[in-house]
Design a protein around this motif. Structure first.
Motif: not given
Ligand SMILES: [Zn+2]
Ligand SMILES: [Zn+2]
Length: 314
Positions: A190, A192, A203, A218, A221
């Protein structure tokens, strides 16, 4: 010395107990596998909704649920999970009441060490540990690990043979249920970015998608990604990476490129593919030191050659 045979393997146990130390190790490993099995059975509410689309109305809390799927339909069943929970809980209580001092199970649960050990055991067949940090650990997973910590006392248990057999049976049922879950494929990490006290933090949770799934969320998150985009990103990264000829064969197969082994080796012999380095002690180095060190080739080079060959053929 009494010559009692182990109830499971028939070898003499040497000390009059009904199970040998080798088979006790098998039992310990079964118990240690419980957190991983739970992880494999645990899926998110989002997946559950998707799998039972059209069947279940309404939305429930967005928490991971332990679940497995039956053979024909997509009806989630809790049975293997419940069986396992029941099995472990019953034997832990039984073990405590017969072997270890009263209250020792509860005392163990309250120590942080047991939780950490349980988390360390949370490697399933379908997930690895890093994806699971967000999932809650259930009490019976800790019970199982606690039991596994007492191999000598386990051997003393008067019904150890019964525990061994019924736990094996339940674990077989659980494994069968896990096998029936849709296959998960790794889709990278991920990306993010969150801001924690003014600092950027990515993340980095591992993303897995079911075969045929278009979107993946995910587990940490909840960021959503289009699977096609993730596939493109992964491929772009992989193109720049170097692999041995053996690794390339399975990679090409996974990527759906039909390049026969003989073709790959012909490209290598005809120097259509040039080595980007050599494998030595698990690392890629730039110099050819020993003739047994396999050469590595850039995946992008191989894919380009494959595409060109396909074009010529059609
Ligand atoms: Zn994530
Ligand atoms: Zn044995």
């Amino acid at each position: 010395m009494s010559s009692i045979a182990c109830f499971h393997c028939g070898r003499p146990t040497g000390d009059g107990l009904p199970i040998c130390t080798k088979c006790t190790e098998i039992l310990v490993r079964m118990l240690q596998s419980v957190p991983g099995l739970v992880a494999d059975m645990t899926i998110t509410q989002a997946r559950l909704d998707r799998m039972s689309r059209g069947r279940v109305g309404g939305k429930s809390a967005d928490t991971p649920l332990p679940i497995s799927i039956d053979k024909s339909g997509n009806v989630p069943i809790r049975r293997p999970f419940d069986l396992l929970e029941n099995e472990i809980t019953t034997w832990s209580r039984d073990f405590e009441s017969r072997i270890s001092p009263a209250g020792s199970l509860l005392a163990a649960i309250e120590r942080p060490g047991l939780l950490q050990m349980t988390l360390n055991c949370k490697t399933g067949r379908r997930h690895d540990q890093s994806t699971l940090s967000t999932q809650p650990t259930r009490l019976f997973e800790e019970f199982a690990v606690w039991l596994a910590c007492h191999p000598h006392d386990l051997r003393m248990h008067p019904a150890i043979d019964e525990m061994f057999d019924s736990l094996s049976d339940v674990i077989a049922i659980v494994n069968k249920a896990i096998d029936q879950l849709p296959e998960l494929r790794y889709k990278g990490v991920c990306q993010y970015v969150e801001y924690d006290q003014g600092r950027e933090r990515r993340c980095n949770a591992d993303l897995y998608a079911e075969k045929g799934e278009e979107w993946v969320q995910c587990p940490r998150c909840r960021a959503s990604y289009a699977v096609a985009k993730l596939d493109r990103d992964i491929l772009a990264q992989m193109r720049e990476m170097n692999y041995t000829a053996v690794e390339l064969q399975s990679l090409l197969r996974e990527l759906g490129k039909r390049v026969p082994k003989s073709t790959l080796y012909r490209w290598i012999n005809e120097r259509k593919l040039t080595p980007r380095g050599w494998m030595r002690d698990g690392r890629i180095i730039q110099r050819w030191i020993h003739r047994n060190d396999p050469a590595v080739y850039r995946l992008g080079d191989v894919l380009d050659l494959a595409t060109r060959t396909e074009r010529v053929r059609s």
